[in-house]
Structure formats: C-alpha cells, structure tokens
Design an enzyme around this catalytic site. Structure first.
Site, PDB file in Angstrom:
ATOM      1  N   LYS A   1     -72.473   2.922  45.107  1.00  0.00           N
ATOM      2  CA  LYS A   1     -73.022   1.718  45.884  1.00  0.00           C
ATOM      3  C   LYS A   1     -71.431   1.999  47.741  1.00  0.00           C
ATOM      4  O   LYS A   1     -72.124   1.958  48.550  1.00  0.00           O
ATOM      5  CB  LYS A   1     -72.487   0.468  45.695  1.00  0.00           C
TER       6      LYS A   1
ATOM      7  N   SER B   1     -74.881   5.681  37.518  1.00  0.00           N
ATOM      8  CA  SER B   1     -74.296   5.165  38.732  1.00  0.00           C
ATOM      9  C   SER B   1     -73.146   4.233  38.791  1.00  0.00           C
ATOM     10  O   SER B   1     -72.600   4.291  40.210  1.00  0.00           O
ATOM     11  CB  SER B   1     -75.721   4.308  38.905  1.00  0.00           C
TER      12      SER B   1
ATOM     13  N   GLU C   1     -73.558  -9.366  50.236  1.00  0.00           N
ATOM     14  CA  GLU C   1     -73.844 -10.648  48.373  1.00  0.00           C
ATOM     15  C   GLU C   1     -73.137  -8.816  47.372  1.00  0.00           C
ATOM     16  O   GLU C   1     -73.217  -8.550  47.297  1.00  0.00           O
ATOM     17  CB  GLU C   1     -75.167 -10.849  48.667  1.00  0.00           C
TER      18      GLU C   1
END
Lengths: 389, 254
Positions: free
Chosen positions: A89, A372, A111
């Site tokens: 991210k 990830s 968010e």
C-alpha cells in the site's frame, strides 16, 4: 486491444468519473495534473528515492523452494510484505502524498479496510507533516486493532464509519463525504484502483513498480502472475507491465467468504453485474433494484462489493482470470505458507496462495505470487480461528 | 403530456418552496400521504428521494431516512405504483443515484416517470458529459427535465455551460457540503448574489442549508426559491401525525 485507460477515463465500458457536481473541481484538478506531475523530473526523483531509502525497494523476488516442491512448479514470491509498513500500500501513498504536496494540499483523508492503507497514509503524512484523517468501518476497527493503534501512534485521527455494513465500502462513502465538505484544502488518498478517473489509473501507475521490478528480477517472462483482489491495487501493480505479454497468465483471487453459493461472500467478479459504485462504472455486487449488497470476507482488505474498473475490463476481455477462495481455504493457505516458507502472510495475501492447489502446474512453470502483505495485523484473527492460544 | 415543472417556471416566479423527502419514509405508504399534505399546504414543487444503499452526497439525516425506507421495502417500482394511484398535482421531481436508475433501465425509467406524472430528475452522480452523450435524448423523448447542481466551487464557465444545458431549474448548493451538514446560511449570501448577477436564463433554486423562514426569505432575495430537505425530514420523524407536521412546517416557512 488496449488495457490502459483512454482519455475519457474508461477501460472499455468500465471506469469514468460518476461524481456529484460537488466533487467536480477536485476531480478536474487531478485529471488535469496527475500525469504531468508524475512525469516531472522532480517527482520522479523524489518518488524513486523514497521508494528506495524509505520503503526499502526493490523488494526481493524469492524462490520458495518448499512450496515449489509441494506444487511441482517454480514458485517465486514478490516480497511486498517487506515494504516499510508491511504491505504494498505504501507505494501508492508515497506517490499520492508527493502529488498532494505539488497541488498545495494541507489536509489528507483516506479510507481503509484492513488498516494497511490507513497505516501507509498515516506514515507518509507524518513524513511530510500533513494532517491525516482516516475513515474506517466500525467492524474493521474491531478486527484490526493493531493497525488502528499504529495509525494513532503516527498521529492520524481514525474516524469510525457507522453506516451500512460498517466496513470498507462505508468508510469510502464517509471519506467521499468529507471531501465534498472540504473541497479546497484536502486531498483524498484512495487506497485502491477504484473511484473516479483518474484514481484507477493513478494508483495503478504508482503500484506498477511491482511488475517493473519483477520483470527486471526474472530472467525472461513468468508463466503465471497471481495476486489477491479486493479493490485490486496489488494485483494491478503486479499485472501492469505484463498486460501486453499475452503468454503470461494473470490470475486475480477474490474472497469467496463462506462460499460463492452463500450470501456471505465478497466474490465481486464471480457474482457481480455492471453498475456504478464509488463514482466509477464497474462490476459490483447488487440486488435486482441496484442496491449494493453488503459483502463478507474474513479478510477486511477484501471485504468490498466492487472492484477496480480495469479488472472488470481484464475479465470481460479475457486478459485475466479471476478465481474465488473461501475464508477456510485462505486460513489453510496461511498456515501452509507460514510452515513451508517461514512467512506469515496477511489474510488477503493468503487467498492468492490458495489457488496453487487448483492450477494445473507443470514442473517448468514459473509462477510469481505477489506476497502483498505480512500477517502481523491479522494475528488476532489467526489466534481465534486457528486456536493458537 | 405537459411538463408541470416547465409550466411553473415559465415566467420565472419568485419565492418557490420545494420540499424534499425520502420515498417510503417513515412508513412505506407515507410517500403519498406526504405528497397530498404538501399539495394541500400549497408548496410549489415536491422532490422525492429514491432511497439508495450508498448515498454519497447526503448527510446523516437523509442517509438514515434512506436506510429506513429500504428496510420498509421501498423500491423504484413501488414508488411508481404509489404515484400512479395518486397522480401528483404539483410538479414532482425524483432525486436518485445513478445505479438504481441504470438497473431499472434508463428508457423504462423515463417512460414510467412520464406515465406517473414525474416532471424532472436530479441524479447527483450523473456527470454532465455522460448526460449529454447517453441520457439527454431519452430524457427529452419523455419530456423529463434534468436538474444540474452548481456549487461555490463551480467555475463561471461551467455554470454558463450548465445554464445552456438546463431545461428546468439550476440547483445551487449553498455551501460545498453534503445535505444538512452546515448551520450557517449567511456565508451563502455572497455566492447567491454572484449567481444572481450572472443573469442566467434558467431559474435557480438553492438548497442544502435552509431550515427556517428566515433562511428561506434570505435565499429568495437572490434566487427564485429554495429547497428544504434534511430539516423537513427531521420534522416528520418520530411524530404521531406526519400530515399535520408537514402542514405546520410549510405554514411556518411560507
């Protein structure tokens, strides 16, 4: 066929910017500036320097020998779990915070579902000294307590979204409302390849560093690239530079929850139909009246009833294949990866590993799984579900 | 069939009161109870919200009413059948998000609107360029007005463009905010004054901030009228007689 966004912000029939007029100036500002800013030498220099010195890129591509042995193929893991903050991210939040700075924004909103994007946003806001407000579903705040604490420690304000299913979709609604109410000084860092144009393309570009590195790290092309999909940012990052290499099979893995034949699922591409959610036309889970169906997944990061428009287009145009994995299968895969490779994956990522058993792999096949995120944030769920106490 | 909205707006009247409420709230069959009460109270036009699970542009009051309406079983089809049995006498607008309209089918939706006496639509997440390329023809075929929003952040160039593409009124949001979330009206006066000075051909109604007679009168100094939504919904929430509450509220404004 092109798998890239066109000038109107569409991937085939999907995408666009279905925004209230209230957001028009914000979106127009982004549409007009995001490419020029991204291409500027100053941005490129700072972006790559931060990715290197702050995030720790390039992340390794690791040959997972015991998994390879078990599944009879060469299995390589792209170690996004080793990024600063523990997931891919941060690639996107670094890009967007630099963009926000160039646009003169003073306040950042985001968010978050699993909390990884919230943490990554709080991190870059601390780095740049900008105010940070993160919207998070009330239900996710409960199941991702460690990440809530991390955001607070980093100086962010975490605001609970209490409407609807109290998960990612509702946090996204609240963030968009905040943006409507604060149109001038605020930049909204969307965490996935969703939302109005240019977000799906912008986030994909910032995440594309993943596949750029895989290409450099591998000798030749892989046969498979596999990634989990909620909104689809890590998958898009892992697919991006392989989109035109047709011989590479791209596989996205979504969360089936309790099963695609139950009403407790988040398998958007398996079950959904075309519609408009969060300001873009894509595929979504909805009832016959067009009301959004509340999704379910054990993994907060995949618990979303929509998907990025680029993925909808990759599916419809048969460029990528999408599979669905249940909560139970994901848990089993998480244990397997932990015990075979000494890596505890995030619950989201565990979904991607779970399809290895369903693929018809040959010993010569080279499979890249985008690892990830790491599983630290999910220890509460693992402890409960796997009786680890 | 005549469009009651364009008839009403033909001579650019002043002091128009538009009341917004959510279909199927507080009870499923209250849609027409409220419509009749508002007609009898002589409001100039009525805007009925089609509830949606994810109402992005709405604040907490209207969100909550949408949620309850959906729980009550409200749907587009149900709304059409309610209106069919109670043909509106005042101009009626429907406010609804794009997705439920698209699932119903654009052409079928507009056709039913015309059949049951709906004169205009407000689709907050329908951008102007999509309207022009994909929707306009169908709206015009069924004589439905499309209402655009403008905000204090909308550029003058875009306001002129919206003016050229409007065939009802322009909905001026009085401060950049989701519905019902700000309390101070005075900040909007400058903005509405600027809109007035632009001398647009389309009448303007303002909304998102109007709560009482004072606000309403202030707004009407600059524009053709005002829309009251969140405050009206508060007035009909947790009361015994919604017709009476509606009547009393309208009487307190105009």
């Amino acid at each position: 066929m092109s798998y890239q966004v066109n000038e109107q912000g569409f991937y085939g029939e999907f995408g666009g910017a279905f925004i209230p007029e209230l957001l028009y100036p914000n979106i127009e500002e982004l549409q007009e500036n995001y490419l020029a800013i991204e291409k500027s030498p100053e941005f490129q220099e700072e972006f790559h320097q931060l990715l290197k010195d702050y995030v720790g890129r390039p992340t390794p591509l690791f040959l997972a020998k015991r998994l390879s042995e078990k599944y009879g193929a060469q299995i390589w893991l792209k170690r996004e779990d080793l990024c600063h903050t523990g997931a891919h991210k941060v690639n996107n939040t670094i890009g967007q915070i630099l963009l926000a700075e160039k646009l003169g924004k003073k306040r950042i909103i985001a968010e978050t579902g699993a909390g990884q994007h919230g943490v990554a946003t709080a991190t870059v806001c601390a780095l740049k000294g900008l105010e940070c407000i993160v919207y998070m579903g009330e239900k996710d705040i409960e199941r991702q307590a460690p990440n809530v604490a991390r955001m607070k420690m980093l100086g962010a304000t975490v605001r609970p979204a209490t409407s609807g299913s109290k998960t990612l979709k509702d946090a996204t609604n609240e963030a968009m409302r905040d943006w409507i109410n604060n149109p001038e000084d605020t930049h909204y860092i969307i965490g996935s390849v969703v939302g109005p144009h240019p977000y799906p393309d912008m986030v994909a570009r910032y995440q594309s560093v993943i596949s750029e590195e895989i290409k450099k790290q591998m000798d030749g092309l892989p046969d498979y690239v596999i990634a989990c999909v909620g909104g689809g940012s890590n998958a898009m990052g892992a697919f991006y530079h392989f989109l035109d290499d047709k011989e590479v099979k791209l596989i996205g893995v979504e969360a089936a929850g309790l099963g695609v034949d139950t009403d407790k699922t988040a398998a958007t591409l398996t079950l959904g139909t075309p519609g408009v959610l969060h300001a873009s036309r894509s595929i979504m889970m909805q009832d016959k009246d067009g009301q959004v169906i509340e999704p379910h997944s054990i993994s907060a990061g995949l618990d979303y009833p929509g998907i990025g428009p680029a993925h909808a287009w990759l599916k419809v145009s048969d460029r990528a294949q999408y599979m669905a994995v249940t909560d139970a299968e994901a848990l089993e895969a998480a244990v397997e990866v932990s015990r075979l490779e000494g890596i505890i994956p995030a619950l989201e990522t565990a979904h991607a590993f779970s399809v290895l058993k369903d693929l018809d792999l040959k010993p010569t096949d080279r499979v890249v799984i985008n690892l990830s995120g790491r599983g630290d944030k999910d220890m509460n769920t693992y402890m409960e579900e796997l009786n680890l106490l | 069939m005549k469009n009651k909205l364009t008839e009403l707006l033909k001579n650019k009247p002043q002091n128009l009161l538009n009341i917004f409420y959510t279909a199927g709230y507080p009870q499923l069959e209250d849609t027409t109870t409220l419509l009749t009460a508002l007609e009898n109270a002589k409001v100039d036009l009525v805007e009925i919200g089609i509830p949606f699970s994810d109402p992005l542009a709405d604040g907490p009051t209207i969100q909550e009413s949408s949620k309850i309406a959906l729980e009550n079983g409200m749907s587009i089809e149900k709304l059409f059948s309610q209106l069919e049995n109670n043909t509106p006498k005042v101009p009626v607008l429907l406010m609804g998000y794009l997705n439920p309209v698209m699932q119903y089918g654009l052409e079928a939706f507009c056709k039913r609107c015309q059949e049951v006496g709906v004169d205009g639509l407000i689709v907050p997440d329908l951008p102007m360029y999509i309207y022009q390329t994909e929707f306009k023809e169908v709206f015009e075929k069924y004589n439905i007005s499309n209402i655009f929003l403008v905000t204090p952040q909308t550029s003058e160039k875009r306001i002129r463009e919206i003016d050229d593409n409007s065939n009802g009124f322009i909905y001026a949001v009085s401060s950049a905010s989701t519905t019902g979330s700000k309390t101070d009206f005075s900040a909007a006066a400058d903005y509405l004054g600027k809109l007035k000075d632009m001398e647009l051909k389309t009448p303007i109604l303002t909304g998102f901030n109007i709560k009482n007679q004072q606000n309403f009168n202030d707004a009407c100094k600059y524009v053709n009228g005002a829309i009251i939504g969140s405050e009206f919904i508060r007035q009909i929430t947790d009361v015994e007689d919604i017709s009476k509450a509606a009547t009393n509220f309208v009487a307190s404004i105009k």
